[in-house]
Design an enzyme around this catalytic site. Structure first.
Site, PDB file in Angstrom:
ATOM      1  CD  GLU A   1      35.980  37.567  46.102  1.00 41.23           C
ATOM      2  OE1 GLU A   1      35.540  37.717  47.558  1.00 41.23           O
ATOM      3  OE2 GLU A   1      36.840  38.305  45.645  1.00 41.23           O
TER       4      GLU A   1
ATOM      5  CG  ASP B   1      42.985  35.350  44.240  1.00 38.94           C
ATOM      6  OD1 ASP B   1      43.950  35.970  43.817  1.00 38.94           O
ATOM      7  OD2 ASP B   1      42.261  35.681  45.491  1.00 38.94           O
TER       8      ASP B   1
END
Length: 387
Positions: free
Chosen positions: A138, A77
């Site tokens: 997120e 990520d």
């Protein structure tokens, strides 16, 4: 069995260079133009097959030359958080209001160096390794977006890691089973009928309705959830009113509920809906419950976890710490619903830095990054050759 951790140590300078560049230039959500461009160029320079997915996702493939085989996915990520950085590091964020306070800059750098070593070991493995450089972890949108665009097509197993601050660099933690909680953020909008504080009987008090919701939701943990299971419910907002003697028209509550157990999750979400309907009837207010930013619990496949941990133990002296999991949530969970997945915790505590993830002063040990590279190589290559 080859010790890839030793090779990975030789890439520490490049790992630091990549990490610090990404750290200085953090970006949010699904829009990561600078990060995407940097990662894409580095992968293309290595000769990987690269394609863009969605707004800022990157898929890269490195094929082994030892014959046909299966496909391993490695997720990295790339997104940061909407906050200022207060670390004082020489390579602190240059983007005001955006900072890498969760360690995704390390994850991305680890992925790039893993790709580099895989290109140098093409003759040593069957099948292929597919990288999933992902935005918007997120906000729990990036993984779903890339899955919908086919990143898991033909994938047999998936791997991911995350920085962990419970131990200093030099070890790896893992868990067999549900290891990161589900997350269901919720918002409750209450509409009543305001009026004079001296005449409450002429109003429909939204604050009163909100208090009842607050109390009943908190009782879900003590009365509806199995006490032997880990479950949390937290309110982060209760907003209403403007004056001491005015009953307002509206109230707003926001919070989050988390659990490892899918059955408990399903039960409590239903009970929350029941409570809201009951409070609406009791108080004559309109009470609307909305869930957002929801993600299931991440399942680290027990059999596969044991197999991969075995490869690490058999080929290196890296300490493996068992039975450690997170009360945080992670959108790698969507991948774990589709293919067998193993999720590792890369221990990366900086001595003297006592701050947590998502804190403006947090930092992560760069000594952990070569260990992450060695972990990915060890797991991917050995699994492909043995399966």
């Amino acid at each position: 069995m080859k010790d890839y951790f030793k090779e990975a140590k030789e890439l520490k300078d490049q790992l630091i260079k990549d990490r610090r560049h990404i750290h200085e230039n953090p970006e949010l959500g699904l829009e990561l133009p600078k990060t995407k461009a940097y990662v894409k160029k580095r992968l293309e320079d290595l000769g990987a097959e690269v394609k863009e997915i969605g707004e800022s996702g990157i898929q890269a493939t490195i094929k082994g030359e030892a014959g046909g085989g299966k496909t391993v996915l490695i997720r990295c990520d790339m997104d940061a958080l909407p906050m200022d950085e207060e670390t004082g590091l020489d390579f602190s964020s240059k983007n005001k209001g955006v900072a890498h306070t969760c360690g995704h800059d390390l994850h991305t750098a680890i992925g790039l160096s893993t790709a580099k070593l895989l290109t140098e070991h093409k003759k040593d493995f069957k099948g292929e390794v597919r990288f999933m450089f992902q935005p918007a972890e997120e906000i729990f949108k990036g993984s779903k977006m890339m899955i919908e665009n086919g990143v898991l097509d033909g994938v047999d197993i998936a791997l991911a890691l995350h920085t962990n601050l419970n131990h200093k660099a030099g070890s790896i933690s893992y868990y067999e089973g549900y290891m990161a909680t589900s997350c269901d953020n919720f918002k409750i909008n209450i509409k009543g009928q305001g009026g004079h504080g001296g005449y409450p009987h002429t109003t429909k008090d939204p604050i009163n309705a909100g208090v009842i919701v607050y109390q009943q939701f908190n009782q879900l943990i003590s009365r509806d959830a199995n006490p032997s299971k880990h479950t949390t419910l937290t309110f982060g907002q209760f907003a209403s009113g403007s004056n001491s003697n005015i009953i307002p028209d509206t109230a707003t509550l926001q919070g989050t509920i988390r659990t490892y157990d899918p059955e408990i999750r399903e039960k409590l979400l239903k009970r929350m809906d029941d409570i809201v309907k009951g409070v609406a009837k009791l108080t004559n207010c309109q009470v609307d419950l909305e869930f957002f930013a929801s993600v299931p619990s991440l399942y680290s496949n027990p059999d596969l976890t044991k197999e991969l941990v075995g490869y690490v133990k058999d080929s290196s002296d890296v300490e493996m710490i068992s039975s450690e999991r997170l009360m945080a949530s992670e959108d790698m969970a969507f991948v774990s619903e589709k293919v067998p997945t193993v999720y590792f915790l890369l221990n990366s505590k900086v001595e003297g830095n006592e701050f947590s993830h998502h804190n403006p002063k947090v930092d992560f040990s760069e000594d952990a990054m070569p260990i992450g590279v060695g972990l990915f190589l060890t797991c991917a290559i050995n699994w492909l050759n043995n399966n």
